[in-house]
Design an enzyme around this catalytic site. Structure first.
Site, short mmCIF file in Angstrom:
data_model
loop_
_atom_site.label_atom_id
_atom_site.label_comp_id
_atom_site.label_asym_id
_atom_site.label_seq_id
_atom_site.Cartn_x
_atom_site.Cartn_y
_atom_site.Cartn_z
N LYS A 161 19.23 -6.77 -20.29
CA LYS A 161 19.33 -7.86 -21.33
C LYS A 161 19.82 -9.14 -20.52
O LYS A 161 20.62 -9.17 -19.52
CB LYS A 161 20.80 -7.54 -22.17
CG LYS A 161 21.10 -8.72 -23.21
CD LYS A 161 22.10 -8.01 -24.06
CE LYS A 161 22.54 -9.16 -25.11
NZ LYS A 161 23.73 -8.52 -25.80
N GLU A 213 20.84 -1.76 -30.12
CA GLU A 213 21.53 -2.07 -28.64
C GLU A 213 22.75 -1.19 -28.75
O GLU A 213 23.20 -0.84 -29.80
CB GLU A 213 22.15 -3.51 -28.89
CG GLU A 213 22.77 -3.82 -27.46
CD GLU A 213 23.46 -5.23 -27.58
OE1 GLU A 213 23.67 -5.82 -26.66
OE2 GLU A 213 23.93 -5.83 -28.93
N CYS A 224 19.65 -8.41 -28.70
CA CYS A 224 20.60 -8.96 -29.63
C CYS A 224 20.94 -10.41 -29.32
O CYS A 224 20.00 -11.25 -29.53
CB CYS A 224 22.09 -8.22 -29.29
SG CYS A 224 23.48 -8.50 -30.45
#
Length: 288
Positions: A115, A43, A156
């Site tokens: 994300k 990330e 994440c």
């Protein structure tokens, strides 16, 4: 579906996308040199910047981004699938996306994923994060083909939302990806167990490239990039927080075998919740 080598690249991205692009190239070349044909970075490969103004000044659109250009060229030159775990991309509407990008061996963009779940938390010792103040969350899960397998995307904090991974597994993903910049505090507590759980729950490989160490902007990330097999076994790990490359063989047939042994994807049933006098909210991501 054939066996291939996957690599997770562990980085310590600083505040300069240009310097990070140099590190990216060195580590991706190392991974390809070890025979990896699918290579994943962490990330925020492009930069980790806490200051809001500095962050806004550093990032640009996808067509002008140095990490995107570097990755595209490396994928084409090395003939690999290169997965930039995420980097900050300026959208057409002026908002930032925390975006993953997958490039094919011809350098073409095969898929992107923004994300979905924003890291808005208050941890012990005063550590606090508000990702939603900087980035616009995505709204779409993504599964795509890579090297004879099906790849599901996450980034994440998405790791803590098992419904995302279940949806991708049901859509055919036999490799789940979790590029991350886990804080040291949360990584020490939960990183290994959550990654192994997502693999076991879905009978899938999990590849998780991580940021590690003390970064220029003052944050500290956990490192410990992992590759986990569909039975939940760790088959490769960077057991530290230094920049590194880990490589493991991926055999998509192992995912099929695990799902035959424990057919929980097929055995799942819809159900209602009886919460007594409390109104039971409809769960996000639940079947309609």
């Amino acid at each position: 579906m054939g066996v291939f080598k996957a690599a997770a690249v562990q980085m310590r991205s600083g505040e300069s996308p240009e310097r990070n692009a140099v590190d990216l190239e060195r580590l991706v070349r190392e991974a390809a040199g070890q025979g990896a044909t699918y290579i994943q970075t962490p990330e925020m490969t492009g930069a980790l910047i806490r200051d809001k103004q500095a962050r806004a000044a550093s990032f640009t659109s996808e067509d002008k981004d140095i990490i995107v250009a570097t990755a595209r060229g490396l994928a084409r030159e090395l003939g690999v699938f290169l997965h930039i775990g995420s980097t900050a991309i300026l959208r057409a509407d002026g908002k930032l996306a925390n975006r993953a990008l997958l490039f094919g061996p011809d350098g073409a963009t095969l898929a992107t994923y923004d994300k979905i779940h924003m890291f808005d938390v208050d941890l012990d010792n005063g550590e606090s994060w508000r990702e939603s103040s900087a980035y616009e969350p995505g709204t779409e899960a993504v599964v795509t083909g890579v090297a004879g397998a099906r790849l599901g995307f996450a980034v994440c904090y998405d790791l803590r939302f098992p419904q995302l991974f279940r949806a991708e597994a049901l859509a055919g993903a036999d490799i789940l990806t979790v590029p991350a910049a886990f804080t040291r505090q949360t990584g020490e507590a939960h990183w290994h167990v959550l990654l192994r759980a997502r693999a076991i729950e879905n009978g899938a490989f999990v590849v998780a490239a991580a940021q590690g160490g003390l970064h220029e902007d003052g944050r500290e990330t956990y490192g410990h990039s992992l590759i986990v097999d569909p039975w939940g076994r760790v088959i490769a790990e960077a057991a530290h927080d230094e920049p590194a490359v880990i490589v493991a063989e991926i055999d998509p047939a192992q995912s099929l075998a695990a799902r035959k042994k424990i057919p929980n994807l097929k055995n799942a049933r819809e159900f209602d919740i009886n919460a007594g006098e409390v109104d039971a909210p409809r769960l996000r991501g639940a079947a309609s």
